[in-house]
Design a protein around this motif. Structure first.
Motif, mmCIF file in Angstrom:
data_model
loop_
_atom_site.group_PDB
_atom_site.id
_atom_site.type_symbol
_atom_site.label_atom_id
_atom_site.label_comp_id
_atom_site.label_asym_id
_atom_site.label_seq_id
_atom_site.Cartn_x
_atom_site.Cartn_y
_atom_site.Cartn_z
ATOM 1 N N ASP A 162 4.443 4.828 -0.711
ATOM 2 C CA ASP A 162 5.313 3.856 -1.375
ATOM 3 C C ASP A 162 4.501 3.023 -2.358
ATOM 4 O OD1 ASP A 162 3.912 1.952 0.092
ATOM 5 O OD2 ASP A 162 5.533 1.623 1.539
ATOM 6 N N ARG A 163 5.058 1.913 -2.812
ATOM 7 C CA ARG A 163 4.409 1.127 -3.868
ATOM 8 C C ARG A 163 3.172 0.382 -3.404
ATOM 9 N NH1 ARG A 163 10.113 -0.968 -6.682
ATOM 10 N NH2 ARG A 163 10.674 1.125 -7.501
ATOM 11 N N THR A 164 2.950 0.312 -2.105
ATOM 12 C CA THR A 164 1.699 -0.276 -1.597
ATOM 13 C C THR A 164 0.561 0.737 -1.628
ATOM 14 O OG1 THR A 164 2.021 0.345 0.732
ATOM 15 C CG2 THR A 164 3.072 -1.707 -0.022
ATOM 16 N N GLY A 165 0.899 2.023 -1.722
ATOM 17 C CA GLY A 165 -0.109 3.073 -1.655
ATOM 18 C C GLY A 165 -0.271 3.655 -0.268
ATOM 19 N N LEU A 166 0.645 3.309 0.648
ATOM 20 C CA LEU A 166 0.607 3.826 2.021
ATOM 21 C C LEU A 166 1.876 4.618 2.328
ATOM 22 C CD1 LEU A 166 -0.644 0.570 3.832
ATOM 23 C CD2 LEU A 166 -2.034 2.492 3.013
ATOM 24 N N ILE A 167 1.830 5.411 3.394
ATOM 25 C CA ILE A 167 3.005 6.137 3.841
ATOM 26 C C ILE A 167 3.871 5.183 4.667
ATOM 27 C CG2 ILE A 167 3.875 8.139 5.104
ATOM 28 C CD1 ILE A 167 2.172 8.834 2.652
ATOM 29 N N PRO A 168 5.124 4.981 4.319
ATOM 30 C CA PRO A 168 5.985 4.074 5.093
ATOM 31 C C PRO A 168 6.096 4.546 6.542
ATOM 32 C CG PRO A 168 7.024 4.679 3.013
ATOM 33 C CD PRO A 168 5.838 5.560 3.167
ATOM 34 N N PRO A 169 6.100 3.625 7.504
ATOM 35 C CA PRO A 169 6.138 4.014 8.922
ATOM 36 C C PRO A 169 7.289 4.938 9.297
ATOM 37 C CG PRO A 169 5.582 1.696 8.727
ATOM 38 C CD PRO A 169 5.937 2.168 7.340
ATOM 39 N N VAL A 170 8.485 4.696 8.765
ATOM 40 C CA VAL A 170 9.623 5.538 9.131
ATOM 41 C C VAL A 170 9.430 6.957 8.597
ATOM 42 C CG1 VAL A 170 11.006 4.902 7.103
ATOM 43 C CG2 VAL A 170 12.148 5.641 9.217
ATOM 44 N N TYR A 171 8.769 7.089 7.459
ATOM 45 C CA TYR A 171 8.445 8.410 6.922
ATOM 46 C C TYR A 171 7.402 9.079 7.811
ATOM 47 C CZ TYR A 171 10.677 7.242 2.402
ATOM 48 O OH TYR A 171 11.558 6.906 1.407
ATOM 49 N N ALA A 172 6.341 8.341 8.136
ATOM 50 C CA ALA A 172 5.257 8.897 8.956
ATOM 51 C C ALA A 172 5.789 9.413 10.293
ATOM 52 C CB ALA A 172 4.180 7.838 9.177
ATOM 53 N N ARG A 173 6.718 8.685 10.884
ATOM 54 C CA ARG A 173 7.283 9.102 12.169
ATOM 55 C C ARG A 173 8.021 10.426 12.043
ATOM 56 N NH1 ARG A 173 11.546 5.101 14.744
ATOM 57 N NH2 ARG A 173 12.673 5.800 12.875
ATOM 58 N N ASN B 23 0.279 -0.491 -9.366
ATOM 59 C CA ASN B 23 -0.593 -1.424 -8.654
ATOM 60 C C ASN B 23 -0.449 -1.243 -7.140
ATOM 61 O OD1 ASN B 23 -2.367 -3.506 -8.118
ATOM 62 N ND2 ASN B 23 -0.811 -5.108 -8.310
ATOM 63 N N PRO B 24 -0.929 -0.122 -6.600
ATOM 64 C CA PRO B 24 -0.863 0.105 -5.153
ATOM 65 C C PRO B 24 -1.953 -0.690 -4.433
ATOM 66 C CG PRO B 24 -1.931 1.957 -6.227
ATOM 67 C CD PRO B 24 -1.500 1.027 -7.320
ATOM 68 N N TYR B 25 -1.683 -1.939 -4.151
ATOM 69 C CA TYR B 25 -2.693 -2.896 -3.714
ATOM 70 C C TYR B 25 -3.234 -2.619 -2.313
ATOM 71 C CZ TYR B 25 1.507 -4.950 -1.624
ATOM 72 O OH TYR B 25 2.673 -5.145 -0.920
ATOM 73 N N LEU B 26 -2.567 -1.756 -1.537
ATOM 74 C CA LEU B 26 -3.075 -1.390 -0.207
ATOM 75 C C LEU B 26 -3.528 0.074 -0.153
ATOM 76 C CD1 LEU B 26 -0.456 -3.123 2.146
ATOM 77 C CD2 LEU B 26 -2.735 -3.941 1.517
ATOM 78 N N LEU B 27 -3.736 0.660 -1.291
ATOM 79 C CA LEU B 27 -4.034 2.094 -1.371
ATOM 80 C C LEU B 27 -5.106 2.516 -0.373
ATOM 81 C CD1 LEU B 27 -3.665 4.802 -2.946
ATOM 82 C CD2 LEU B 27 -5.592 4.060 -4.365
ATOM 83 N N ASN B 28 -4.775 3.564 0.424
ATOM 84 C CA ASN B 28 -5.726 4.088 1.402
ATOM 85 C C ASN B 28 -5.406 5.561 1.629
ATOM 86 O OD1 ASN B 28 -6.983 4.860 3.936
ATOM 87 N ND2 ASN B 28 -7.407 2.690 4.255
ATOM 88 N N THR B 29 -6.238 6.437 1.100
ATOM 89 C CA THR B 29 -5.964 7.874 1.208
ATOM 90 C C THR B 29 -6.217 8.399 2.622
ATOM 91 O OG1 THR B 29 -8.181 8.291 0.310
ATOM 92 C CG2 THR B 29 -6.341 8.346 -1.234
ATOM 93 N N ASP B 30 -7.014 7.690 3.427
ATOM 94 C CA ASP B 30 -7.151 8.079 4.834
ATOM 95 C C ASP B 30 -5.805 7.983 5.554
ATOM 96 O OD1 ASP B 30 -9.836 8.601 4.566
ATOM 97 O OD2 ASP B 30 -10.508 6.710 5.456
ATOM 98 N N ASN B 31 -5.004 7.008 5.156
ATOM 99 C CA ASN B 31 -3.663 6.854 5.726
ATOM 100 C C ASN B 31 -2.802 8.066 5.394
ATOM 101 O OD1 ASN B 31 -0.731 5.762 4.577
ATOM 102 N ND2 ASN B 31 -1.178 5.059 6.664
ATOM 103 N N TRP B 32 -2.917 8.571 4.192
ATOM 104 C CA TRP B 32 -2.175 9.777 3.825
ATOM 105 C C TRP B 32 -2.574 10.948 4.724
ATOM 106 C CZ3 TRP B 32 -3.037 10.122 -2.235
ATOM 107 C CH2 TRP B 32 -2.614 8.933 -2.836
ATOM 108 N N VAL B 33 -3.878 11.083 4.921
ATOM 109 C CA VAL B 33 -4.393 12.227 5.680
ATOM 110 C C VAL B 33 -3.943 12.169 7.134
ATOM 111 C CG1 VAL B 33 -6.506 13.317 6.539
ATOM 112 C CG2 VAL B 33 -6.322 12.661 4.133
ATOM 113 N N GLN B 34 -3.839 10.982 7.702
ATOM 114 C CA GLN B 34 -3.370 10.884 9.076
ATOM 115 C C GLN B 34 -1.963 11.461 9.210
ATOM 116 O OE1 GLN B 34 -5.049 9.929 11.958
ATOM 117 N NE2 GLN B 34 -3.218 10.923 12.778
ATOM 118 N N THR B 35 -1.108 11.173 8.235
ATOM 119 C CA THR B 35 0.233 11.738 8.266
ATOM 120 C C THR B 35 0.202 13.251 8.065
ATOM 121 O OG1 THR B 35 1.277 9.686 7.532
ATOM 122 C CG2 THR B 35 2.485 11.719 7.118
#
Length: 481
Positions: free
Chosen positions: A346-357, A90-102
């Protein structure tokens, strides 16, 4: 100019060169339709790449996106002990654009998304139905996204659309040999007591499911850059997979795909982000390859951002340090291997900020170090392309490393090289000091000079052994912090 001429006069007798010319670009011959060619100079077989393999190698950086129901359990995948409840996904914030930014921040040119991992959870909508054994009851493949809280969401479709907007090429991972829900290991139905949540089917039914779902994901999402066969495939499925791949995705690079694809790539044999040195573009074993192989099969180095070889996002997981990841870059891309770094929503469906950095920090280092090179006063090519010299006479430079790229259009032909420099403070300006040497170049070879930064007037690349006329695509020097 007098100094330049003096240097050339000193060089020409040493290498018996009676002719030299300026050469910034090499003309590329069209690829042959043969698998290999015979060298006109040495008579040896030289493996020939496909255009797709060369385009794939040139990308250098990619990501392998581990996001599936295993993201929602403590184990890094399914161990065979239980079937995770489908309601967990249940990735309730899922956003694949967020993945692509990383991906962009890291510098990835391609991305492969896990469609089905070992748990058996299929992240794509599927129309597959099959009989249970021994009852024969027909059921849908209901361990999939349309039976989870994310019913109606096409994650694979969203991923492809997000990547296409930023010109990132896409691919899918679908494990043929593992499915915990269906009690499958090594591609075979296991003769053991079913665990809670597992269901019973025949081997024939399982093979049919695999082929139907491969057809779905290979036909619904456009042209794919890479297809991942993690663990390979069974002998029974080899021929039908070969036919299906040729029909639906003939241009795709197939990881672990030698035998089913005309565009195979091989595993390097470790998940730590280290390629052997030398690492050849030829050969089919899971190691540094074989320079004498007639099969062009370049290597891909898959590794994780999280420590301890963890692929799916984990609670309180430790990340590898930036310095370790920089070393990974040099020991993969710098050794003729594509770096495929794990991307972990992560479980929200987004890349965690510390990972993205951390992804961005690694990308920033690569861009700052290798995005530009120190331009020479003159670039000379001697002895039928075996000697390449960069002169910095008007303005000596400090450099600490070199990057070589071989033009492999007609195959990988260089077998050994040395890099020498002329030091500014040398008492003899004709003296050359060796700072690096090696064997395989291929798509890219980075040599960090063991002597550290050097103040130089000139740098020389000498091809000391090759099986045909060498063609250098690029030879540059850099100073990095």
């Amino acid at each position: 100019m007098k100094t330049v001429l003096l240097l050339l006069l000193l060089l020409i007798p040493i290498y018996d060169c009676h002719l030299f010319r300026y050469q910034w670009h090499q003309r590329r011959a069209p690829p042959s339709s043969k698998k290999y060619r015979i060298s006109p100079t040495t008579g040896v077989r030289i493996a020939l790449p496909t255009p797709e393999q060369l385009q794939w190698q040139a990308q250098e950086l990619g990501v392998l996106i581990h996001f599936n129901i295993a993201t929602y359990i403590n184990d890094d995948g399914c161990s065979g002990q239980f079937v995770p409840n489908i309601s967990l996904f249940n990735p309730y914030l899922l956003n694949t654009d967020n993945w692509v930014q990383t991906m962009l921040d890291f510098g990835a040119k391609y991305a492969v998304l896990v469609a089905k991992h070992a748990c058996g959870f299929h992240m794509a909508p599927t129309d597959v139905k099959f009989p249970l054994s021994p009852s024969g009851q027909i059921i849908p493949y209901n361990y999939s996204i349309d039976y989870s809280p994310m019913k109606g969401v096409d994650v694979l479709g969203n991923f492809v659309k997000s990547c296409e907007k930023k010109q990132i090429r896409t691919g899918f991972y679908y494990t043929v040999v593992s499915n915990n829900w269906l009690n499958v290991d090594s591609g075979l139905i296991q003769n053991r007591t079913l665990k809670p949540g597992q269901i019973n089917i025949t081997q024939e039914t399982y093979n049919s499911i695999v082929l139907q779902q491969l057809r779905e994901i290979w036909s619904r999402y456009g042209s794919l850059d890479e297809i991942w066969f993690d663990g390979g495939y069974t002998s029974t499925l080899k021929d039908p997979i070969t036919t299906l791949l040729a029909q639906l995705q003939p241009q795709a690079i197939a990881f672990n795909g030698y035998g089913v694809s005309t565009n195979p790539a091989r595993w390097i044999g470790t998940e730590m982000g280290v390629a052997p040195d030398p690492n050849w573009s030829t050969g089919i074993t899971n190691d540094g390859g074989d320079p004498n192989s007639p099969i062009f099969c370049p290597a891909e180095c898959d590794t994780t951002l999280q420590a301890h070889d963890r692929w799916f996002w984990g609670v309180n997981a430790t990340l590898r340090s930036l310095s370790e990841l920089i070393q990974v870059y040099h020991e993969t891309v710098g050794r003729n291997c594509l770096l495929m770094l794990d991307l972990t929503p992560d479980r929200t469906g987004l890349i965690p900020p510390v990972y993205a950095r951390l992804y961005k920090q690694l990308g920033d280092f690569i861009r700052s170090c290798y995005g530009t090179s120190i331009l020479p006063t003159e670039y000379l090519t001697l002895d039928d392309s075996k000697i390449h010299i960069q002169l910095f006479i008007s303005s000596p430079v400090t450099v600490d490393r070199s990057v070589i790229q071989e033009d492999q259009t007609r195959g990988q032909v260089i077998r050994a090289y040395t890099i020498d420099v002329q030091l500014v403070n040398s008492t003899d300006n004709s003296q050359w000091i060796t700072v690096a040497q090696g064997t395989s170049i291929g798509s890219k070879k980075i040599d960090i000079w063991s002597e550290g930064p050097q103040l130089i007037n000139a740098v020389r690349l000498t091809i000391t052994k090759s099986v045909d006329k060498p063609v250098i695509k690029s030879f540059t020097v850099h100073l990095c912090t």
